[in-house]
Design an enzyme around this catalytic site. Sequence first.
Site, PDB file in Angstrom:
ATOM      1  N   GLN A 169       0.803  -1.217   0.000  1.00 41.92           N
ATOM      2  CA  GLN A 169       0.000   0.000   0.000  1.00 41.92           C
ATOM      3  C   GLN A 169       0.842   1.276   0.000  1.00 41.92           C
ATOM      4  OE1 GLN A 169      -2.607  -1.841   3.280  1.00 41.92           O
ATOM      5  NE2 GLN A 169      -4.022  -0.483   2.244  1.00 41.92           N
ATOM      6  N   ARG A 178       4.095  -0.791  12.936  1.00 34.66           N
ATOM      7  CA  ARG A 178       3.828  -2.086  12.307  1.00 34.66           C
ATOM      8  C   ARG A 178       3.871  -1.906  10.785  1.00 34.66           C
ATOM      9  NH1 ARG A 178      -1.721  -4.591  10.881  1.00 34.66           N
ATOM     10  NH2 ARG A 178      -0.988  -6.572  10.058  1.00 34.66           N
ATOM     11  N   HIS A 219       1.109  -9.494   4.097  1.00 33.26           N
ATOM     12  CA  HIS A 219      -0.058  -8.613   4.044  1.00 33.26           C
ATOM     13  C   HIS A 219      -0.582  -8.645   2.606  1.00 33.26           C
ATOM     14  CE1 HIS A 219      -2.042  -5.071   6.276  1.00 33.26           C
ATOM     15  NE2 HIS A 219      -2.686  -5.158   5.128  1.00 33.26           N
ATOM     16  N   ASN A 266      -1.589 -11.121   8.025  1.00 33.95           N
ATOM     17  CA  ASN A 266      -2.596 -10.086   8.208  1.00 33.95           C
ATOM     18  C   ASN A 266      -3.932 -10.540   7.634  1.00 33.95           C
ATOM     19  OD1 ASN A 266      -3.378  -7.162   8.716  1.00 33.95           O
ATOM     20  ND2 ASN A 266      -3.988  -7.421   6.586  1.00 33.95           N
ATOM     21  N   GLU A 267      -4.950 -10.581   8.474  1.00 37.78           N
ATOM     22  CA  GLU A 267      -6.333 -10.773   8.024  1.00 37.78           C
ATOM     23  C   GLU A 267      -6.493 -11.881   6.992  1.00 37.78           C
ATOM     24  OE1 GLU A 267      -8.382  -7.214   7.017  1.00 37.78           O
ATOM     25  OE2 GLU A 267      -7.804  -6.183   8.837  1.00 37.78           O
ATOM     26  N   ASN A 296      -7.451  -6.711  14.238  1.00 38.44           N
ATOM     27  CA  ASN A 296      -7.774  -5.572  13.375  1.00 38.44           C
ATOM     28  C   ASN A 296      -9.273  -5.365  13.479  1.00 38.44           C
ATOM     29  OD1 ASN A 296      -5.128  -5.897  12.640  1.00 38.44           O
ATOM     30  ND2 ASN A 296      -5.507  -6.189  10.466  1.00 38.44           N
ATOM     31  N   TYR A 333     -12.692  -2.749  12.868  1.00 38.13           N
ATOM     32  CA  TYR A 333     -13.189  -1.560  12.177  1.00 38.13           C
ATOM     33  C   TYR A 333     -14.647  -1.186  12.448  1.00 38.13           C
ATOM     34  CZ  TYR A 333      -8.819  -1.139   9.631  1.00 38.13           C
ATOM     35  OH  TYR A 333      -7.496  -0.936   9.330  1.00 38.13           O
ATOM     36  N   GLU A 366      -4.710  -3.013  14.092  1.00 30.38           N
ATOM     37  CA  GLU A 366      -5.294  -1.994  13.201  1.00 30.38           C
ATOM     38  C   GLU A 366      -6.617  -1.502  13.761  1.00 30.38           C
ATOM     39  OE1 GLU A 366      -5.903  -2.935   9.024  1.00 30.38           O
ATOM     40  OE2 GLU A 366      -3.970  -3.972   8.965  1.00 30.38           O
ATOM     41  N   TRP A 398      -4.508   2.638  12.122  1.00 25.86           N
ATOM     42  CA  TRP A 398      -4.422   2.474  10.671  1.00 25.86           C
ATOM     43  C   TRP A 398      -4.921   3.745  10.032  1.00 25.86           C
ATOM     44  CZ3 TRP A 398      -2.104  -1.034   7.686  1.00 25.86           C
ATOM     45  CH2 TRP A 398      -2.309  -0.905   6.301  1.00 25.86           C
ATOM     46  N   GLU A 425      -5.575   1.958  -1.272  1.00 23.99           N
ATOM     47  CA  GLU A 425      -6.583   1.222  -0.505  1.00 23.99           C
ATOM     48  C   GLU A 425      -7.171   0.092  -1.371  1.00 23.99           C
ATOM     49  OE1 GLU A 425      -7.337   0.855   2.565  1.00 23.99           O
ATOM     50  OE2 GLU A 425      -9.157  -0.298   2.175  1.00 23.99           O
ATOM     51  N   TRP A 426      -6.310  -0.812  -1.791  1.00 25.64           N
ATOM     52  CA  TRP A 426      -6.711  -2.026  -2.497  1.00 25.64           C
ATOM     53  C   TRP A 426      -7.698  -1.735  -3.629  1.00 25.64           C
ATOM     54  CZ3 TRP A 426      -2.921  -4.907  -1.109  1.00 25.64           C
ATOM     55  CH2 TRP A 426      -2.426  -4.862   0.199  1.00 25.64           C
ATOM     56  N   PHE A 472      -7.370   6.829   4.428  1.00 28.34           N
ATOM     57  CA  PHE A 472      -7.379   6.352   5.820  1.00 28.34           C
ATOM     58  C   PHE A 472      -6.272   7.009   6.653  1.00 28.34           C
ATOM     59  CE2 PHE A 472     -10.076   2.542   6.630  1.00 28.34           C
ATOM     60  CZ  PHE A 472     -10.569   2.284   5.359  1.00 28.34           C
TER      61      PHE A 472
HETATM   62  C1  BGC Z   1      -6.315  -4.095   5.976  1.00 23.22           C
HETATM   63  C2  BGC Z   1      -5.657  -2.843   5.442  1.00 23.22           C
HETATM   64  C3  BGC Z   1      -6.717  -1.921   4.857  1.00 23.22           C
HETATM   65  C4  BGC Z   1      -7.675  -1.542   5.960  1.00 23.22           C
HETATM   66  C5  BGC Z   1      -8.778  -0.609   5.516  1.00 23.22           C
HETATM   67  C6  BGC Z   1      -7.607  -3.848   6.698  1.00 23.22           C
HETATM   68  O1  BGC Z   1      -8.550  -4.770   6.267  1.00 23.22           O
HETATM   69  O2  BGC Z   1      -5.412  -4.862   6.727  1.00 23.22           O
HETATM   70  O3  BGC Z   1      -4.686  -3.209   4.505  1.00 23.22           O
HETATM   71  O4  BGC Z   1      -6.157  -0.799   4.257  1.00 23.22           O
HETATM   72  O5  BGC Z   1      -8.277  -2.682   6.491  1.00 23.22           O
HETATM   73  O6  BGC Z   1      -9.592  -1.199   4.560  1.00 23.22           O
END
Ligand code: BGC
Length: 460
Positions: free
Chosen positions: A15, A72, A116, A161-162, A288, A290, A362, A409, A416-417, A425
């Site tokens: 990223q 990280r 990741h 990661n995730e 992580n 959100y 995160e 994060w 952002e993928w 972010f």
């Molecule tokens: C991921 C990050 C991503 C973030 C926000 C997480 O799922 O580890 O790479 O940028 O969320 O979408």
Amino acid sequence: MKNDFIWGTATSAHQIEGAWLEDGKGMNIWDAFSHTPGKIANEDHSETACDHYHLYETDIAHMKALGVNGYRFSIAWSRVIPDGKGKVNPQGIDFYNRLIDSLLAADITPFITLYHWDLPLTLQMENDGWLSEVTADAFARYARICFEAFGDRVQHWITFNENWCTAVIGNGQGNFAPGRISEDEPYIVAHNLLLAHGKAVQNFRRGDFAGQIGIANNCDWREPFTDSDEDRAAAQEALEFFFGWFTDPVIFGDYPAIMRERLGDRLPRFSPEQSEMLKGSSDFLGLNHYTTHYASREAVVPDQIKADVGNGGDQDDQQVYLHHDPEWPRTSMGWFVVPWGFRKLLNWIKARYGDIPIYVTENGCSVAADSKEEAVDDQFRADFIEGYTHALTQAVEEDGVTVKGYFCWTLMDNFEWTRGYNMRFGLMYCDFETLERTPKASFHRYAEIIRTQQASSTES
Ligand code: BGC
């Protein structure tokens, strides 16, 4: 909070680094995916991203100003081993050596994520990536190479990661690399990712490296929609299908019973040796986190589809419907801001897995902005961080959950993928033309939170 608490920030290689083919780096599945028309918003890709590969010292200076004592980041596997399995690229090793040394010189503790999402493309082409256990063996070798190269200075390692996202979004829904669409493959991919974790941890422990190794799994909170037994069971099962899927094996050595029951032969089995290898294979749990949803057993509005909002998961295999409160604030990703859900999730983890240390690897949010001026005035994110760090301190100080660090994060706006550069972010605004970084209001608020917390910290 204790005075050894880590107040940090997090990023990932793909990223931010850019330099996608520089100094011997090989291609990874996201390089290929993002050069496939129609896969990424605005046809964005991360050839240059934030150019952190060249600007890492600037970024460390910003971290110093932020006041973090931990950072990280992830290693790009294909920078260290271009085809994932063969020769090591010394220039890749050199880059991470320079980064680690500069962090240590700035008194910032490095936390390394080994994977990741950026699988070397050759492993996808030759072995179908995580559908094959061959990839797990290649990962364990790559991990050992990293422990040997950096383990004299790095003592905090995160294998993955995730994995949920790799399995579900990358190999189920097809919205992330490698873009496969399937109902059954997520469970096979998840199985090989877990074996890869176990094999890498074995290499770490047999090599007698100092420090700790764990995994970073993602999970949203699931609050029962009503107090009925059915809704409480639905919420519990949703958490087990989400966090339990990847955490039960590394703590207890097997998948949650509910998954076994629902999925039958679609869920691969661990042999007794594999189960033994996995049991207790995480010294800490990375989380992580959100967002939050309500969960119910039955639909509450006509024609409701299961898990119709947010990170619902493998919808059809769960008998769970998700809902939200229309009053909840929403980020530009559409994710709900519910700090109390974070506190409840931390308590749930403690109840299920015991007193294992947790690092919040995160937590953060995206805020839309049409201009730089608007972006840097991100009161929404500043309030988000304040709310979530407050919930965290309540979980630690009032509920007795053992959390040892919090990584916001993310350091700066980045790739952002699938959403490209539109979803921001960052604590810093990144101008993707000039590559200039500008601290936002949230950067200053987070710095203030860190200062206040550190001033009032207790002896560890
Ligand atoms: C991921 C990050 C991503 C973030 C926000 C997480 O799922 O580890 O790479 O940028 O969320 O979408």
